[in-house]
Structure formats: C-alpha cells, structure tokens
Enzyme design. Structure first.
Site: not given
Ligand code: ADP
Length: 175
Positions: A18, A42, A91, A129
C-alpha cells in the site's frame, strides 16, 4: 486545479505494498485521501479506528495525505470529498478481474468517476494483508512487509488473541 484521489481499501493491515502505491501516487496527485472502508462482510483483525489511527501515524508529517474512513457507496463518498478520481493498486492478473468489475460498477453509478490503477513495484507483488496475518499468527516476522508501527500493533493483537484462545483452551480442558 488541485488533483485529489481517494485511495480506498480494507488496509487490514496497511502494508508496504500500500505504501509503495501511495509514495508513487504522490508524484501524480496533489492530495491522496486514504480511506478505510467499513466492510461488514469482511472479518477484520483491526477495528476501523485502529486502522485509521495506524495509517495516520505513518503519514503524520505528510500534508499531502489525509486519512479517513467511509460507509456505504464509494461513489457517494468520492462526491462528498469533491473528487472523481479513485486510486487502486494492481498486483497481478488475479487482481485485474475484481478491480475491473469494481471500476465498471462504479462508473455505471457515476460516469464521471475515473479509477486510476498503479501497478505495484515487483518487490511488492506477493504482499497481501492476509499473507501477513498468517505469517504473524504462525509466529513469523512481518518486519520487512509492513511499516514498523503496524508490525508492533499486529504482534500485540495476534499474541493477545492467541493468549486468549489458549486460556480458553486450558479452561475447557480443566472444566
Ligand atoms: P480491498 O479489500 O479494498 O481490496 P486492500 O487493503 O486489500 O483492500 O487493498 C486496497 C488496494 O491496494 C487495492 O487496490 C489492492 O489491489 C491494493 N494493494 C493491496 N496490496 C498491494 C500490494 N502489495 N501492492 C500494490 N497494491 C496493493
């Protein structure tokens, strides 16, 4: 005109992946609103308040970043924040399908809304995550995967959880 983007997500927890997206997006946008989604479906490890608080700590000296949370439709939230740009990270191909579906769904709700995707740097493609939660639950270190404040809080939280469940187990065995 100032360009503001909303970066929505669960951030449970906020990871270096992030952070990578935000650091790079800061060169494209004047302001980024990192907003934690209230997602009832979730099961999360951190509460909304804990997640907002952790992200605020990470960006405490950065006036380009606002940290917030939101309920309900993202399109309505973006309107409230007076922007029509959503920022999302990508990703892998597996992210693509879901992200595309969400971007199209949001556009049907508000045709002016644009979703901007940033492809993660190769070092972060494997970070998620859920992977981090699993590593820490199994006693591993997530130091290289999340900001330091997040790592500390994760260890506290997951160890407390494990402590609680082993006390529960002991009680059950003893009863
Ligand atoms: P959500 O439940 O909305 O997907 P996340 O916290 O999992 O929330 O992800 C928020 C955003 O960050 C999403 O667009 C996801 O693709 C992106 N994201 C999550 N992990 C990574 C990473 N390792 N590198 C780049 N983007 C990421």
């Amino acid at each position: 005109m100032k360009r503001t983007a909303v970066y929505p997500g669960s951030f449970d927890p906020f990871t270096n992946g992030h952070l990578n997206i935000i650091n790079r997006a800061m060169k494209v946008f004047d302001k980024i609103i990192v907003s934690v989604a209230h997602n009832v479906s979730k099961k999360t490890i951190f509460t909304i308040e804990e997640r907002v608080d952790l992200i605020k700590k990470i960006f405490k000296d950065n006036p380009q970043i606002e940290v917030d949370s939101f309920h309900g439709l993202l399109v309505e939230y973006a309107k409230l924040k007076k922007t029509n740009i959503l920022l999302r990270g990508m990703r892998s191909v597996s992210d693509f399908e879901y992200e595309m579906q969400m971007a199209i769904a949001n556009k049907t709700l508000n045709p002016d809304l644009e979703t901007v995707f940033m492809v993660t740097d190769s070092n972060y493609t494997y970070i998620s995550s859920s992977l981090i939660k699993e590593i820490v639950t199994l006693g591993g270190s997530a130091r290289h995967l999340v900001p330091e404040v997040v790592e500390k809080k994760l260890v506290q939280k997951l160890q407390k959880k494990q402590g609680d469940s082993s006390t529960h187990e002991t009680r059950k065995q003893g009863s």
